[in-house]
Design a protein around this motif. Structure first.
Motif, PDB file in Angstrom:
ATOM      1  N   PHE A 110       3.303  -4.335   6.709  1.00 53.53           N
ATOM      2  CA  PHE A 110       4.340  -3.523   6.062  1.00 53.53           C
ATOM      3  C   PHE A 110       4.048  -3.405   4.567  1.00 53.53           C
ATOM      4  N   ASP A 111       3.750  -4.520   3.917  1.00 52.87           N
ATOM      5  CA  ASP A 111       3.426  -4.503   2.486  1.00 52.87           C
ATOM      6  C   ASP A 111       2.245  -3.581   2.205  1.00 52.87           C
ATOM      7  N   ARG A 112       1.231  -3.662   3.046  1.00 55.80           N
ATOM      8  CA  ARG A 112       0.031  -2.843   2.840  1.00 55.80           C
ATOM      9  C   ARG A 112       0.334  -1.364   3.011  1.00 55.80           C
ATOM     10  N   LEU A 113       1.146  -1.021   4.010  1.00 50.07           N
ATOM     11  CA  LEU A 113       1.516   0.386   4.221  1.00 50.07           C
ATOM     12  C   LEU A 113       2.294   0.922   3.027  1.00 50.07           C
ATOM     13  N   VAL A 114       3.249   0.155   2.544  1.00 46.57           N
ATOM     14  CA  VAL A 114       4.032   0.563   1.373  1.00 46.57           C
ATOM     15  C   VAL A 114       3.115   0.743   0.169  1.00 46.57           C
ATOM     16  N   GLU A 115       2.216  -0.183  -0.030  1.00 49.43           N
ATOM     17  CA  GLU A 115       1.275  -0.103  -1.150  1.00 49.43           C
ATOM     18  C   GLU A 115       0.397   1.149  -1.046  1.00 49.43           C
ATOM     19  N   ILE A 116      -0.108   1.427   0.138  1.00 48.76           N
ATOM     20  CA  ILE A 116      -0.954   2.610   0.338  1.00 48.76           C
ATOM     21  C   ILE A 116      -0.166   3.876   0.033  1.00 48.76           C
ATOM     22  N   ILE A 117       1.059   3.957   0.527  1.00 48.45           N
ATOM     23  CA  ILE A 117       1.874   5.151   0.271  1.00 48.45           C
ATOM     24  C   ILE A 117       2.091   5.326  -1.225  1.00 48.45           C
ATOM     25  N   ARG A 118       2.453   4.258  -1.900  1.00 45.87           N
ATOM     26  CA  ARG A 118       2.736   4.365  -3.343  1.00 45.87           C
ATOM     27  C   ARG A 118       1.484   4.673  -4.155  1.00 45.87           C
TER      28      ARG A 118
END
Length: 129
Positions: A110-118
């Motif tokens: 989840f953290d990685r997905l959020v980071e990628i989106i941002r």
């Protein structure tokens, strides 16, 4: 006009369901928008369904449910699967990250997905609801 893509967090039960949910949110039923972290990042770069003028928002509803489903336990499993098919030069790092995730440490999927989106879209594109 701003386009809003909705991720229904209650439908995210693991990485595979995330790929399905985001693909459908952006490109409709059966739509594709990546099937791994690298492909997802590439899709966010444009040309895979999002508007060319970058005038869109990703609204992640019930994100806390997704965060639990894509937490440390699932992250460890995901990294184990990656390590099993990764080039030998990457296996050690992936196994170490998996071991850390199994201990509840380090970033989750989840953290990685959020980071990628941002990183790929800017800080204001993602709305966690």
């Amino acid at each position: 006009m701003t386009v809003t893509y909705v991720i229904e967090g209650s439908r995210v039960t693991g990485p595979e369901s995330f790929w399905t949910v985001i693909g459908e949110a952006v490109n409709g039923p059966g739509g594709y928008f990546g099937r791994n972290l690298d492909a997802f990042a590439d899709c966010l770069g444009g040309g895979m369904g999002t508007p060319d003028d970058d005038d869109y928002v990703i609204e992640w509803r019930d994100h806390a449910l997704s965060a639990r489903a894509l937490g440390h336990e699932e992250t460890a499993r995901y990294l184990d699967r990656l390590a099993g098919r990764a080039h030998e030069s990457n296996r050690g790092r992936l196994r170490e990250e998996s071991a850390q995730a199994a201990l509840g440490l380090g970033p989750t999927l989840f953290d990685r997905l959020v980071e990628i989106i941002r990183e790929r879209t800017g800080p204001d594109t993602l709305r966690l609801l």
